[in-house]
Design a protein around this motif. Sequence first.
Motif, PDB file in Angstrom:
ATOM      1  N   GLU A   1     -11.038  -7.580  12.344  1.00 58.55           N
ATOM      2  CA  GLU A   1     -10.426  -7.641  13.673  1.00 58.55           C
ATOM      3  C   GLU A   1      -9.629  -8.917  13.898  1.00 58.55           C
ATOM      4  O   GLU A   1      -8.784  -8.983  14.801  1.00 58.55           O
TER       5      GLU A   1
ATOM      6  N   SER B   1      -1.905  -7.813  12.819  1.00 60.56           N
ATOM      7  CA  SER B   1      -1.294  -6.636  12.186  1.00 60.56           C
ATOM      8  C   SER B   1       0.141  -6.420  12.652  1.00 60.56           C
ATOM      9  O   SER B   1       0.713  -5.359  12.428  1.00 60.56           O
TER      10      SER B   1
ATOM     11  N   THR C   1     -16.956  -6.038   6.628  1.00 61.95           N
ATOM     12  CA  THR C   1     -17.074  -4.585   6.555  1.00 61.95           C
ATOM     13  C   THR C   1     -16.730  -4.081   5.165  1.00 61.95           C
ATOM     14  O   THR C   1     -15.862  -4.635   4.488  1.00 61.95           O
TER      15      THR C   1
ATOM     16  N   ASP D   1     -16.009  -0.818   4.858  1.00 61.74           N
ATOM     17  CA  ASP D   1     -15.337   0.439   5.173  1.00 61.74           C
ATOM     18  C   ASP D   1     -13.892   0.331   4.687  1.00 61.74           C
ATOM     19  O   ASP D   1     -12.981   0.020   5.451  1.00 61.74           O
ATOM     20  N   TYR D   2     -13.692   0.594   3.398  1.00 63.71           N
ATOM     21  CA  TYR D   2     -12.389   0.350   2.798  1.00 63.71           C
ATOM     22  C   TYR D   2     -11.317   1.321   3.278  1.00 63.71           C
ATOM     23  O   TYR D   2     -10.133   0.982   3.272  1.00 63.71           O
ATOM     24  N   SER D   3     -11.719   2.513   3.695  1.00 66.49           N
ATOM     25  CA  SER D   3     -10.726   3.440   4.236  1.00 66.49           C
ATOM     26  C   SER D   3     -10.151   2.887   5.539  1.00 66.49           C
ATOM     27  O   SER D   3      -8.959   3.010   5.823  1.00 66.49           O
ATOM     28  N   ARG D   4     -11.012   2.237   6.336  1.00 66.01           N
ATOM     29  CA  ARG D   4     -10.558   1.624   7.589  1.00 66.01           C
ATOM     30  C   ARG D   4      -9.695   0.402   7.300  1.00 66.01           C
ATOM     31  O   ARG D   4      -8.677   0.172   7.953  1.00 66.01           O
ATOM     32  N   ILE D   5     -10.104  -0.391   6.328  1.00 70.14           N
ATOM     33  CA  ILE D   5      -9.327  -1.567   5.945  1.00 70.14           C
ATOM     34  C   ILE D   5      -7.928  -1.147   5.496  1.00 70.14           C
ATOM     35  O   ILE D   5      -6.920  -1.729   5.908  1.00 70.14           O
TER      36      ILE D   5
ATOM     37  N   LYS E   1      -6.298   1.472   6.267  1.00 72.98           N
ATOM     38  CA  LYS E   1      -5.530   2.040   7.374  1.00 72.98           C
ATOM     39  C   LYS E   1      -4.918   0.945   8.238  1.00 72.98           C
ATOM     40  O   LYS E   1      -3.781   1.052   8.699  1.00 72.98           O
ATOM     41  N   ILE E   2      -5.685  -0.134   8.470  1.00 72.70           N
ATOM     42  CA  ILE E   2      -5.228  -1.216   9.347  1.00 72.70           C
ATOM     43  C   ILE E   2      -4.311  -2.192   8.606  1.00 72.70           C
ATOM     44  O   ILE E   2      -3.293  -2.629   9.147  1.00 72.70           O
TER      45      ILE E   2
ATOM     46  N   SER F   1      -1.857  -2.383   5.916  1.00 76.39           N
ATOM     47  CA  SER F   1      -1.035  -1.550   5.039  1.00 76.39           C
ATOM     48  C   SER F   1       0.411  -2.048   5.050  1.00 76.39           C
ATOM     49  O   SER F   1       0.947  -2.346   6.123  1.00 76.39           O
TER      50      SER F   1
ATOM     51  N   THR G   1     -11.879   4.063  -4.448  1.00 74.49           N
ATOM     52  CA  THR G   1     -11.246   3.405  -3.299  1.00 74.49           C
ATOM     53  C   THR G   1      -9.727   3.511  -3.395  1.00 74.49           C
ATOM     54  O   THR G   1      -9.140   3.188  -4.423  1.00 74.49           O
TER      55      THR G   1
END
Length: 209
Positions: free
Chosen positions: A102, A106, A120, A122-126, A128-129, A131, A143
């Motif tokens: 957070e 970005s 975290t 949560d690599y899918s979230r990472i 997504k944010i 990129s 991953t």
Amino acid sequence: MKRVTIADIAAETGMSVYAVSRTLSGKSGVSDSSRAYITEIAERMGYSSKSQPEMKPRVIRLVIPSLDLGAGEHYMNVVSGAERQARKMGVSLEIVTTNRLEDIPSDDCCGYILAGELETDDYSRIAKILSPLVALFYLPNGTQIDSIMFSDHEVGGQACQSLIEAGHKQLAVVRGCGTNFSSPSMQARVDGFRIEAEKHSDVLVQSLS
């Protein structure tokens, strides 16, 4: 006559596109001496700001995990290499030190380099944010993030070779407290170290805990 662009002036002055863009748009972030030099060259080349498309500074963010700053020398090398390449590419490198996803801005960024793990996993979230994103560490299988890693086996061999070239004949692999030597990464380093040592009949390798 070919229109003179910001990229042309950057090439002529040896300055980054970012510095030239900031200078010609009257914005801060450039030293007085560099600003004067860029302005002089731009005028000499016949640059005109009329009908020139606004050029946003290209920024790459390098994220250094703040809880892992004990590996200071490693991250200093990462920063040095990233800055050197950024200058060649004419982009600005922004360093962010944090463990929280957070806390990473970005906005107005053309890419991210993640030098270590965040709080975290949560690599899918990472992904997504942040990129586009490139990671500089091992990621779980599957991953969907590009990563650049060194060969642990080669690193172990190079460490051994460096000691031998320095004249050392009695070497040791020290197993520090809390080090997981059963991990594939660590085992590969040890194997690389031992294989390099075995090339030299007068070198002895011990294992110490």
